[in-house]
Design a protein around this motif. Structure first.
Motif: not given
Length: 257
Positions: A5-12, A20-26, A33-37, A76-80
């Motif tokens: 399993k993969l976690s998508g991690v983003i800072i904003t 939106e383009h970022c999230l749709k691609s993930l 998906i984790i978003v830290v804003d 999850y430990d495997y991250v994008v």
């Protein structure tokens, strides 16, 4: 191997133009998906809440510190790991999905393709601009010198692969925005160098910017990107000039105090 399993991690921060383009691609690639804003003042939060994401608000800690904070929030430990102005190309999406049943290395590089003022930049220091953004977080973390953060593997014997496809980066879309960010990032870099005790002899103020321009414009073929390629290479030199000029200024102020 069983499917990982993969976690998508983003800072904003104020990424309503791109998030939106970022999230749709993930969404079809990762399992969360984790978003830290950093308390965006635009519509970033509202856009994120239309998607199935974990949205965390955190005062900005610095680029490296903020990204490591976000990394720790993943399940999850495997991250994008992406920035809010980045997205996965369709080819890269497929490459990452295939990894879920065939994860071999500790981390994976992908080329980052930068869009500047509506033009995809194919030369200078901006392409292929490979980035390690798909990795096992138990074996890597964010390091570097702010604002130039990068993922580094903790074991020198770690092995990496390279995925097909690009990280699509919507960078500066006006020359004015580029100027403002050059000022901003050069200030951060000068402070980081000062904190590390790095010196700025006068020769570096002249030699390093000149070399930066020559390397990106001539050796790395920035001239093939036309006028925008020239603008990018001039700013590459300018940010180097400003960084060392501001570093000298910090030392002068330190002596006076």
């Amino acid at each position: 191997m069983e499917m990982i399993k993969l976690s998508g991690v983003i800072i904003t921060f104020n990424e309503e133009r791109n998030i939106e383009h970022c999230l749709k691609s993930l969404i079809n690639v990762v399992d969360e998906i984790i978003v830290v804003d950093s308390f965006s003042t635009d519509n970033t939060k509202a856009i994120c809440e239309r998607f199935n994401v974990t949205f965390i608000e955190q005062n900005f800690l610095g680029y490296i510190e903020q990204k490591n904070f976000a990394l720790a929030k993943a399940s999850y430990d495997y991250v994008v790991s992406l920035d809010g102005d980045e997205a996965l190309s369709e080819t890269l999406q497929t490459s990452i999905i295939n990894l879920k049943t065939n994860w071999t290395y500790d981390g994976y590089y992908a080329n980052r393709f930068n869009n500047f003022c509506g033009q995809w930049i194919k030369h200078s220091d901006w392409y292929p601009n490979k980035k390690l953004r798909i990795f096992d977080r138990r074996k890597a973390n964010w390091q570097g010198v702010n604002p130039h953060d990068k993922i580094l593997l903790l074991n020198t014997k770690s092995k990496t692969g390279h995925l097909k496809g690009d990280i699509l980066h919507k960078t500066y879309q006006t020359y004015s925005e580029f100027n403002q960010k050059t000022e901003y990032f050069s200030t951060i870099a000068a402070k980081a160098y000062f904190d590390r005790g790095k010196k700025a002899p006068i020769w570096k103020v002249f030699v390093n910017p000149t070399w930066a321009f020559f390397k990106s414009y001539v050796l790395r073929l920035g001239f093939l990107d036309g006028f925008n390629g020239f603008v990018i290479c001039v700013q590459t030199a300018n940010i180097t000039f400003l960084k060392y000029s501001k570093l000298r200024e910090l030392y002068r102020k330190d002596i006076l105090n």
